[in-house]
Design a protein around this motif. Structure first.
Motif, mmCIF file in Angstrom:
data_model
loop_
_atom_site.group_PDB
_atom_site.id
_atom_site.type_symbol
_atom_site.label_atom_id
_atom_site.label_comp_id
_atom_site.label_asym_id
_atom_site.label_seq_id
_atom_site.Cartn_x
_atom_site.Cartn_y
_atom_site.Cartn_z
ATOM 1 N N GLN A 1 -4.540 45.852 12.037
ATOM 2 C CA GLN A 1 -3.809 46.756 12.923
ATOM 3 C C GLN A 1 -4.098 46.403 14.378
ATOM 4 O O GLN A 1 -5.242 46.191 14.770
ATOM 5 C CB GLN A 1 -4.185 48.210 12.656
ATOM 6 C CG GLN A 1 -3.270 49.191 13.342
ATOM 7 C CD GLN A 1 -3.506 50.620 12.880
ATOM 8 O OE1 GLN A 1 -4.594 50.964 12.453
ATOM 9 N NE2 GLN A 1 -2.486 51.431 12.962
ATOM 10 N N TRP B 1 1.036 46.243 13.010
ATOM 11 C CA TRP B 1 0.165 45.342 12.255
ATOM 12 C C TRP B 1 0.515 43.887 12.519
ATOM 13 O O TRP B 1 1.660 43.551 12.807
ATOM 14 C CB TRP B 1 0.282 45.647 10.766
ATOM 15 C CG TRP B 1 -0.217 47.015 10.447
ATOM 16 C CD1 TRP B 1 0.459 48.203 10.615
ATOM 17 C CD2 TRP B 1 -1.495 47.377 9.951
ATOM 18 N NE1 TRP B 1 -0.329 49.255 10.247
ATOM 19 C CE2 TRP B 1 -1.531 48.780 9.829
ATOM 20 C CE3 TRP B 1 -2.617 46.652 9.584
ATOM 21 C CZ2 TRP B 1 -2.648 49.459 9.359
ATOM 22 C CZ3 TRP B 1 -3.726 47.325 9.109
ATOM 23 C CH2 TRP B 1 -3.737 48.719 8.998
ATOM 24 N N LEU C 1 3.145 48.405 8.350
ATOM 25 C CA LEU C 1 2.172 47.978 7.348
ATOM 26 C C LEU C 1 2.814 47.316 6.126
ATOM 27 O O LEU C 1 2.383 46.237 5.708
ATOM 28 C CB LEU C 1 1.296 49.152 6.910
ATOM 29 C CG LEU C 1 0.223 48.833 5.872
ATOM 30 C CD1 LEU C 1 -0.708 47.729 6.361
ATOM 31 C CD2 LEU C 1 -0.561 50.080 5.525
#
Length: 79
Positions: A8, A14, A29
């Motif tokens: 992250q 991310w 994500l």
């Protein structure tokens, strides 16, 4: 072993990296994990080497995928 890392960023999104080189950044994500797994799988299929995907953060490393050659259990014996 080749390791792809999902981590992250400070902006909350991310990134996917390989050997400290950021391959992609600014992903949510789910897509970040998918990109890392796709890259690791392709690298494994091309090279035959063991590849792994890990998620780094909050002081922990979480394994997400592992691609390696299947171990043969065949001993040569016949029934």
């Amino acid at each position: 072993m080749i390791v792809y890392t999902v981590k992250q960023s400070e902006n909350g999104l991310w990134s996917v990296s390989y050997m400290g080189i950021v391959l992609e950044d600014g992903l949510h994500l789910g897509p970040a994990i998918k990109r890392a797994r796709d890259a690791a799988r392709a690298e494994h299929l091309d090279s035959g080497l063991t590849t792994r995907v890990e998620m780094h953060g909050a002081g922990a490393t979480v394994p997400l995928a592992n691609y390696q050659k299947m171990q043969s259990n065949w001993t040569g014996a016949t029934a």
